[in-house]
Design an enzyme around this catalytic site. Structure first.
Site: not given
Length: 188
Positions: A16, A65, A67, A92, A113
């Site tokens: 990522y 992560y 979310n 973002d 999220n």
């Protein structure tokens, strides 16, 4: 000493690291580099700290992560006794053209999220966020691939200058406050 928690949202893992969704991580990494701060692994994320004119800035890259970002943010706010008005989330935003920066003191999650979880854990939509435009140059149904996709050559060329602008925005937020910083940086 006044403390500020500046959180860059992103996903952990090398797969990522160069994606659009990880612009929050890139922004706090740039801020750390410019201020000779080094990230160290800590509970629920990587932390780097530095001081500017009598204020302590704590940079956080959550390791939960995207979310589940709210868990790391609320933990560090409590641990460091950070008031809500000294929290700034960098994330973002698909709804802004690439590189556009928008600072706000409240707002919706916009389907993001990470912001959705933050809103849930903080119990409010009234927290500061800096949205970094990633554009929306994708075909219907390809949103996830776009957000988790890597930057184009042109975007990569312009990214360093845009990240420097976000770094300047953060320092302005800490030293001059939300309203003055919004007036100076929004739309730039």
């Amino acid at each position: 000493m006044k403390k500020y928690l500046i959180v860059g949202l992103g996903n952990i893992g090398s797969e990522y690291s160069e994606t659009r969704h990880n612009i929050g991580f890139k922004a706090v990494e740039r801020l750390a580099d410019k201020n000779d701060a080094i990230f160290q692994t800590a509970k629920l994320g990587d932390i780097a700290t530095f001081k500017v004119k009598g204020r302590q800035i704590i940079l956080l890259k959550p390791s939960t992560y995207m979310n589940l970002s709210g868990k790391a943010v609320t933990y560090w706010m409590q641990k460091e006794n950070i008031p809500l008005e000294h929290l700034l989330i960098i994330t973002d935003d698909l709804n802004l053209p690439f590189g556009t920066i928008r600072l706000k003191g409240k707002g919706s999650d916009g389907g993001h999220n990470g912001l959705k979880d933050l809103q849930d854990k903080l119990g409010t939509v009234n927290y500061n966020r800096c949205r970094f435009g990633i554009g929306n140059e994708f075909n219907k149904g390809n949103q996830v691939n776009y957000v988790l996709g890597e930057w184009t050559e042109e975007e990569l060329t312009n990214l360093p200058e845009r990240l420097n602008k976000v770094s300047d925005l953060v320092i302005s937020f800490v030293l001059s406050g939300l309203n003055r910083t919004m007036n100076e940086y929004n739309g730039t």
